[in-house]
Scaffold this active site. Structure first.
Site, PDB file in Angstrom:
ATOM      1  N   CYS A   1       0.861  -1.216  -0.097  1.00  0.00           N
ATOM      2  CA  CYS A   1      -0.013  -0.025  -0.086  1.00  0.00           C
ATOM      3  C   CYS A   1       0.742   1.380   0.161  1.00  0.00           C
ATOM      4  CB  CYS A   1      -0.937  -0.074   1.049  1.00  0.00           C
ATOM      5  SG  CYS A   1      -2.100  -1.484   1.189  1.00  0.00           S
TER       6      CYS A   1
ATOM      7  N   ASP B   1     -10.280  -2.869  -6.460  1.00  0.00           N
ATOM      8  CA  ASP B   1      -9.378  -1.910  -5.792  1.00  0.00           C
ATOM      9  C   ASP B   1      -9.513  -0.680  -6.043  1.00  0.00           C
ATOM     10  OD1 ASP B   1      -7.177  -0.696  -4.580  1.00  0.00           O
ATOM     11  OD2 ASP B   1      -5.754  -1.958  -4.914  1.00  0.00           O
TER      12      ASP B   1
ATOM     13  N   HIS C   1      -8.306  -4.009  -2.218  1.00  0.00           N
ATOM     14  CA  HIS C   1      -6.957  -3.487  -1.608  1.00  0.00           C
ATOM     15  C   HIS C   1      -6.747  -3.977  -0.208  1.00  0.00           C
ATOM     16  CE1 HIS C   1      -4.169   0.045  -1.880  1.00  0.00           C
ATOM     17  NE2 HIS C   1      -4.475  -0.062  -0.554  1.00  0.00           N
TER      18      HIS C   1
END
Length: 246
Positions: free
Chosen positions: A133, A179, A211
């Protein structure tokens, strides 16, 4: 951007069960998690740049231990000087206000100091970078000579097109089909940029996940568990090829 800014999904997920086997020590003033392979060698190393939950989050420590079991010396620094975001953040928390204190000007001196320690004092000869991330942006920025030999990112955030164009080392990405940050459009944009570079690259797309799946998925759901495990396997295979053989 080839991946969007941080959003609510960057803090959500499941807490994983397990006991970390590494140790936390300081590099200068930087709190850091260390995990060693069975032979204690530090020559082949991985530097994990975390999501906003930081280096004390048990999920990422368990991943570090897995990479160590695969033969790598693993280092996870605190990128946020203790200012991490809690899992499933509290109501009213504004992540874009938080990130103003965690831009490259704040984060890169930490990464630079840790890389210097790894290469000069910890005996690391080859280093692969992993970014989950938030950390994916920085793996991208550090895929250059003298920094990372190769990189892996899972569901990266805030990655700029020019940063991706500047990549000089092998880059592997694990992506989620659902996502809202690394969207289908932005994934395709990333593919087009990488395809113009003279480097090995790989983008794997996983179904039934969102995600953050490679760190924070629900392990009680078989397809999510499988995707997480395969993303880990993807990273190990990539580093076996482009770090250990470098």
């Amino acid at each position: 951007m080839t991946s969007a800014s941080l959003s609510r999904c960057c803090t959500l997920g499941s807490l994983h069960e397990g006991e970390a086997t590494g140790e936390i020590k300081d590099i200068g003033s930087i709190s850091t998690y260390f995990a060693y392979p069975a032979d204690k060698s530090t020559e082949n190393a991985i530097l994990i740049l975390t999501d906003v939950l930081g280096h004390r989050f048990i999920n990422v420590q368990l991943l570090a231990d897995q990479f160590a079991a695969a033969g790598y010396f693993v280092v996870i620094p605190d990128l946020f000087a203790g200012d991490t975001v809690p899992l499933n953040r509290p109501e009213g928390f504004q992540i874009m206000d938080w990130v103003k204190n965690h831009l490259p000007v704040h984060t890169e001196p930490i990464i630079d100091a840790v890389l210097k320690e790894m290469r000069e004092n910890l005996g690391c000869k080859r280093i692969g970078g992993i970014g989950y991330c938030y950390g994916g942006k920085y793996v991208c920025r550090y895929l250059k000579s003298g920094k990372f030999e190769a990189g892996f990112a899972a569901h990266p955030t805030m990655m700029e097109a020019d940063e991706l164009r500047g990549v000089e080392r092998p880059f592997s990405i694990a992506a989620a089909v659902r996502d809202f940050v690394f969207t289908t459009e932005k994934r395709h944009e990333s593919e087009a940029i990488l395809d113009k570079l003279e480097i090995p690259y790989q983008i794997n797309l996983f179904s039934d996940v969102e995600h953050g799946f490679s760190v924070r998925c629900d392990l009680s759901k078989p397809r999510q568990k499988y995707a997480k495990e395969q993303a880990f396997t993807q990273a190990v295979a990539w580093f076996d090829e482009y770090v250990k053989k470098y």
